[in-house]
Design a protein around this motif. Sequence first.
Motif, PDB file in Angstrom:
ATOM      1  N   MET A   1       0.849  -1.188   0.000  1.00 37.05           N
ATOM      2  CA  MET A   1       0.000   0.000   0.000  1.00 37.05           C
ATOM      3  C   MET A   1       0.883   1.234   0.000  1.00 37.05           C
ATOM      4  O   MET A   1       1.775   1.356   0.815  1.00 37.05           O
ATOM      5  CB  MET A   1      -0.862  -0.013   1.251  1.00 37.05           C
ATOM      6  CG  MET A   1      -1.904   1.043   1.288  1.00 37.05           C
ATOM      7  SD  MET A   1      -2.932   0.801   2.751  1.00 37.05           S
ATOM      8  CE  MET A   1      -1.933   1.557   4.011  1.00 37.05           C
ATOM      9  N   SER A   2       0.653   2.157  -0.896  1.00 36.58           N
ATOM     10  CA  SER A   2       1.468   3.377  -0.946  1.00 36.58           C
ATOM     11  C   SER A   2       0.553   4.561  -1.188  1.00 36.58           C
ATOM     12  O   SER A   2      -0.555   4.427  -1.689  1.00 36.58           O
ATOM     13  CB  SER A   2       2.505   3.270  -2.067  1.00 36.58           C
ATOM     14  OG  SER A   2       1.851   3.123  -3.311  1.00 36.58           O
ATOM     15  N   LYS A   3       1.016   5.732  -0.805  1.00 39.67           N
ATOM     16  CA  LYS A   3       0.270   6.973  -0.998  1.00 39.67           C
ATOM     17  C   LYS A   3       0.416   7.372  -2.460  1.00 39.67           C
ATOM     18  O   LYS A   3       1.495   7.293  -3.029  1.00 39.67           O
ATOM     19  CB  LYS A   3       0.903   8.035  -0.076  1.00 39.67           C
ATOM     20  CG  LYS A   3       0.033   9.259   0.144  1.00 39.67           C
ATOM     21  CD  LYS A   3      -1.028   9.020   1.208  1.00 39.67           C
ATOM     22  CE  LYS A   3      -1.980  10.223   1.253  1.00 39.67           C
ATOM     23  NZ  LYS A   3      -3.192   9.930   1.993  1.00 39.67           N
ATOM     24  N   VAL A   4      -0.685   7.750  -3.097  1.00 42.06           N
ATOM     25  CA  VAL A   4      -0.607   8.220  -4.487  1.00 42.06           C
ATOM     26  C   VAL A   4      -1.187   9.624  -4.544  1.00 42.06           C
ATOM     27  O   VAL A   4      -1.905  10.032  -3.627  1.00 42.06           O
ATOM     28  CB  VAL A   4      -1.362   7.278  -5.450  1.00 42.06           C
ATOM     29  CG1 VAL A   4      -0.633   5.955  -5.567  1.00 42.06           C
ATOM     30  CG2 VAL A   4      -2.785   7.083  -5.013  1.00 42.06           C
ATOM     31  N   PRO A   5      -0.927  10.386  -5.590  1.00 38.96           N
ATOM     32  CA  PRO A   5      -1.422  11.760  -5.654  1.00 38.96           C
ATOM     33  C   PRO A   5      -2.948  11.800  -5.645  1.00 38.96           C
ATOM     34  O   PRO A   5      -3.590  10.863  -6.138  1.00 38.96           O
ATOM     35  CB  PRO A   5      -0.881  12.286  -6.993  1.00 38.96           C
ATOM     36  CG  PRO A   5       0.095  11.275  -7.491  1.00 38.96           C
ATOM     37  CD  PRO A   5      -0.172  10.004  -6.792  1.00 38.96           C
ATOM     38  N   PRO A   6      -3.562  12.853  -5.103  1.00 39.01           N
ATOM     39  CA  PRO A   6      -5.018  12.966  -5.100  1.00 39.01           C
ATOM     40  C   PRO A   6      -5.574  12.998  -6.519  1.00 39.01           C
ATOM     41  O   PRO A   6      -4.881  13.377  -7.463  1.00 39.01           O
ATOM     42  CB  PRO A   6      -5.287  14.278  -4.368  1.00 39.01           C
ATOM     43  CG  PRO A   6      -3.990  15.004  -4.316  1.00 39.01           C
ATOM     44  CD  PRO A   6      -2.901  13.997  -4.461  1.00 39.01           C
ATOM     45  N   LEU A   7      -6.841  12.585  -6.641  1.00 38.39           N
ATOM     46  CA  LEU A   7      -7.431  12.473  -7.973  1.00 38.39           C
ATOM     47  C   LEU A   7      -8.004  13.794  -8.457  1.00 38.39           C
ATOM     48  O   LEU A   7      -8.367  14.653  -7.665  1.00 38.39           O
ATOM     49  CB  LEU A   7      -8.534  11.426  -7.920  1.00 38.39           C
ATOM     50  CG  LEU A   7      -7.952  10.024  -7.827  1.00 38.39           C
ATOM     51  CD1 LEU A   7      -8.989   9.069  -7.321  1.00 38.39           C
ATOM     52  CD2 LEU A   7      -7.431   9.602  -9.190  1.00 38.39           C
ATOM     53  N   SER A   8      -8.141  13.892  -9.758  1.00 36.53           N
ATOM     54  CA  SER A   8      -8.686  15.110 -10.355  1.00 36.53           C
ATOM     55  C   SER A   8     -10.213  15.052 -10.351  1.00 36.53           C
ATOM     56  O   SER A   8     -10.824  13.981 -10.277  1.00 36.53           O
ATOM     57  CB  SER A   8      -8.202  15.229 -11.790  1.00 36.53           C
ATOM     58  OG  SER A   8      -8.807  14.208 -12.562  1.00 36.53           O
ATOM     59  N   ARG A   9     -10.801  16.242 -10.449  1.00 31.83           N
ATOM     60  CA  ARG A   9     -12.247  16.375 -10.622  1.00 31.83           C
ATOM     61  C   ARG A   9     -12.705  15.562 -11.831  1.00 31.83           C
ATOM     62  O   ARG A   9     -13.759  14.939 -11.831  1.00 31.83           O
ATOM     63  CB  ARG A   9     -12.509  17.859 -10.858  1.00 31.83           C
ATOM     64  CG  ARG A   9     -13.847  18.348 -10.509  1.00 31.83           C
ATOM     65  CD  ARG A   9     -13.795  19.859 -10.382  1.00 31.83           C
ATOM     66  NE  ARG A   9     -13.440  20.479 -11.662  1.00 31.83           N
ATOM     67  CZ  ARG A   9     -13.026  21.735 -11.784  1.00 31.83           C
ATOM     68  NH1 ARG A   9     -12.903  22.502 -10.716  1.00 31.83           N
ATOM     69  NH2 ARG A   9     -12.744  22.229 -12.963  1.00 31.83           N
ATOM     70  N   GLN A  10     -11.877  15.573 -12.863  1.00 29.50           N
ATOM     71  CA  GLN A  10     -12.193  14.886 -14.117  1.00 29.50           C
ATOM     72  C   GLN A  10     -12.439  13.388 -13.899  1.00 29.50           C
ATOM     73  O   GLN A  10     -13.423  12.816 -14.374  1.00 29.50           O
ATOM     74  CB  GLN A  10     -11.018  15.105 -15.086  1.00 29.50           C
ATOM     75  CG  GLN A  10     -11.193  14.446 -16.450  1.00 29.50           C
ATOM     76  CD  GLN A  10     -12.434  14.950 -17.148  1.00 29.50           C
ATOM     77  OE1 GLN A  10     -12.764  16.126 -17.068  1.00 29.50           O
ATOM     78  NE2 GLN A  10     -13.157  14.051 -17.801  1.00 29.50           N
ATOM     79  N   VAL A  11     -11.522  12.754 -13.142  1.00 27.38           N
ATOM     80  CA  VAL A  11     -11.664  11.314 -12.883  1.00 27.38           C
ATOM     81  C   VAL A  11     -12.942  11.061 -12.085  1.00 27.38           C
ATOM     82  O   VAL A  11     -13.729  10.157 -12.399  1.00 27.38           O
ATOM     83  CB  VAL A  11     -10.427  10.780 -12.118  1.00 27.38           C
ATOM     84  CG1 VAL A  11     -10.686   9.375 -11.586  1.00 27.38           C
ATOM     85  CG2 VAL A  11      -9.200  10.793 -13.022  1.00 27.38           C
ATOM     86  N   LEU A  12     -13.189  11.872 -11.050  1.00 33.24           N
ATOM     87  CA  LEU A  12     -14.373  11.653 -10.202  1.00 33.24           C
ATOM     88  C   LEU A  12     -15.675  11.851 -10.977  1.00 33.24           C
ATOM     89  O   LEU A  12     -16.656  11.158 -10.737  1.00 33.24           O
ATOM     90  CB  LEU A  12     -14.343  12.605  -9.000  1.00 33.24           C
ATOM     91  CG  LEU A  12     -13.294  12.268  -7.951  1.00 33.24           C
ATOM     92  CD1 LEU A  12     -13.356  13.279  -6.818  1.00 33.24           C
ATOM     93  CD2 LEU A  12     -13.483  10.862  -7.399  1.00 33.24           C
ATOM     94  N   SER A  13     -15.682  12.786 -11.923  1.00 33.56           N
ATOM     95  CA  SER A  13     -16.936  13.083 -12.626  1.00 33.56           C
ATOM     96  C   SER A  13     -17.377  11.915 -13.502  1.00 33.56           C
ATOM     97  O   SER A  13     -18.529  11.840 -13.913  1.00 33.56           O
ATOM     98  CB  SER A  13     -16.794  14.352 -13.465  1.00 33.56           C
ATOM     99  OG  SER A  13     -15.935  14.092 -14.557  1.00 33.56           O
ATOM    100  N   ASN A  14     -16.424  10.984 -13.794  1.00 28.00           N
ATOM    101  CA  ASN A  14     -16.796   9.804 -14.591  1.00 28.00           C
ATOM    102  C   ASN A  14     -17.340   8.657 -13.743  1.00 28.00           C
ATOM    103  O   ASN A  14     -17.783   7.650 -14.285  1.00 28.00           O
ATOM    104  CB  ASN A  14     -15.576   9.304 -15.376  1.00 28.00           C
ATOM    105  CG  ASN A  14     -15.238  10.233 -16.519  1.00 28.00           C
ATOM    106  OD1 ASN A  14     -16.134  10.811 -17.124  1.00 28.00           O
ATOM    107  ND2 ASN A  14     -13.952  10.392 -16.793  1.00 28.00           N
TER     108      ASN A  14
END
Lengths: 243, 243
Positions: A1-14
Motif C-alpha cells: 500500500m502506498s500513498k498516491v497523488p489525489p485524484l482530479s475532478r475529471q476522474v471523479l466526474s466519470n
Amino acid sequence: MSKVPPLSRQVLSNLELFRGLSTAALDDVVASASTRAFARDFRVFNQGETRVRAHVLIDGWIRISQSGSDGAQIVVRFIGPGDIFGAISLFTDRRYPADADTLTDATEVSWSDRALLDLMNNHPQIAINAVRIVGQRLQEAQHRVRELATQRAERRVAHALLRLLRQVGTTTSRGIVIRFPLRRKDIADIAGTTLYSASRILSAWERAGWLKTLDRRIVVQSLSDLMRIAEDESGQDITPLPP
Amino acid sequence: MSKVPPLSRQVLSNLELFRGLSTAALDDVVASASTRAFARDFRVFNQGETRVRAHVLIDGWIRISQSGSDGAQIVVRFIGPGDIFGAISLFTDRRYPADADTLTDATEVSWSDRALLDLMNNHPQIAINAVRIVGQRLQEAQHRVRELATQRAERRVAHALLRLLRQVGTTTSRGIVIRFPLRRKDIADIAGTTLYSASRILSAWERAGWLKTLDRRIVVQSLSDLMRIAEDESGQDITPLPP
C-alpha cells in the motif's frame, strides 16, 4: 500500500456515484477524498471491521467474499474500475459485511462516513446516485437468488460465466477473455456450487473446446455453447461426456 | 380498491423512509402523497409494468414475487406495515421487477417518480434513508444467496421460518404465530426449494408437534427444534421420520 497523488475532478466526474454533479460539488468531493494504491493479494478490509469508509475503485480488480457463522463462504461480487465497495455498511450496521482482497494492483479513493454524509446532505444527487447503484445490486442479488433456487449446477456455472463476460469480457483473436485472474473456487462460489462440481463442469467444457485457461485468465471460445446451456430448461446435463 | 382519506404527518413520521425529517419537510411529503386501500388478493402492480411509483405500505401484508424468463418463480419478500415496495425501480430501469399481491386487506401510500425525486432533492435525508433501507435489503439478499449456495433444503426451510418469526411473529398461548396467511408454495419459494420438498419437511414437523396450521397461519410450537435444524452442520437430515 502506498500513498498516491489525489485524484482530479475529471476522474471523479466519470464515476457513477458522482454523475450529474456541478463543478463546485465535484470540488467538495475531491477535497475530502483519500487515495491509496495496493499491490495484488492485499486485504483492503476484513468482514466485521468497524472503522468503515466508503470506497470507490479507480483501477484494478477486487474480490468481495463473505463467510457465514457456519464458515461457508461465497464470492459476493467482483469490483472493477468505477465501482463502489464497502460503502453500504456506513448506512446499516457500520461493520464491513465481507472481506475485500485485491486480485491485481489496484488504486482506490475513499471517504469517511462523516464526509460522505456531509457530501450527500449538501449534494443530494450523490445520495440519489447511491440509491440507484445499491438498487441495481439488489436486483442482481435477487436474480442470483432465483437462479440458485431454481437451476441446476451446470446451468448456474454457465450463467456465472456469461455474467462475467458481460461485465468484464474483452474480445481477442483467441476468444473472449475474462480480464482478471479467477480460481475455480471463485467460479464455484459465484455459481453457488462445490469446487468439485465446478471443476468437473469446467474440465468437461475445456475438453469440448468451449473454453481454456491462458495466463490464469479464462478464455471463452464458444459463446454459443455456453448460451445454449444457460438457456436449457430440460433439466438434463448437456455437457459432453469425457472421452 | 377504494379511495381513503390522506394520511397525517404523524403517520408518515413513523415510516423509516421519512425518519429524521422536519415538520416542514413532512408537510411536503404529505402534499404529494396518494393513499389507496385494497382488498385481499388484489394485484397492486405487475412485473414489467412501466408506470412506476414509490409505494409504502401503511397497513396489511403484501407478497412480492418474481418470475424468470424460464418461468421459475420466487417470493422476493413479504411487505408489512411501514415497508417500502416497488420504489427501487424508479432508480433503475423504470419497470417493476416483480408482482405485488395483497395477502390481507391493505392500505398504501405512494408518490410519483417526479414527486419522490423532488422530495429527495429538497430533503436529502429521504435519499439517505432510502440508501439505508435498500442497503439492508441487499445484505439480506446476499445472506439468502449464501444460504442457497451452501445449505441443504431442510435447513433452508428452518431458516426461512425463523426469519419470518423474527419479522412477523407474535407470541400467543398456542405458540408463535406468523401473522399473515402463507401457502406451502410460499414457504418453498422463500426457502428456494420445491413445493414437494417443502411439503414433505413441513408435514414431518407437524407430525413431530413442532408446528401446526391454524386459520391459515403457521403456529410454531417448538422454536428450539427449528433452531437446532437451522444450526445443524452435519449435513444429515434430522427431521423425525414418519411413523
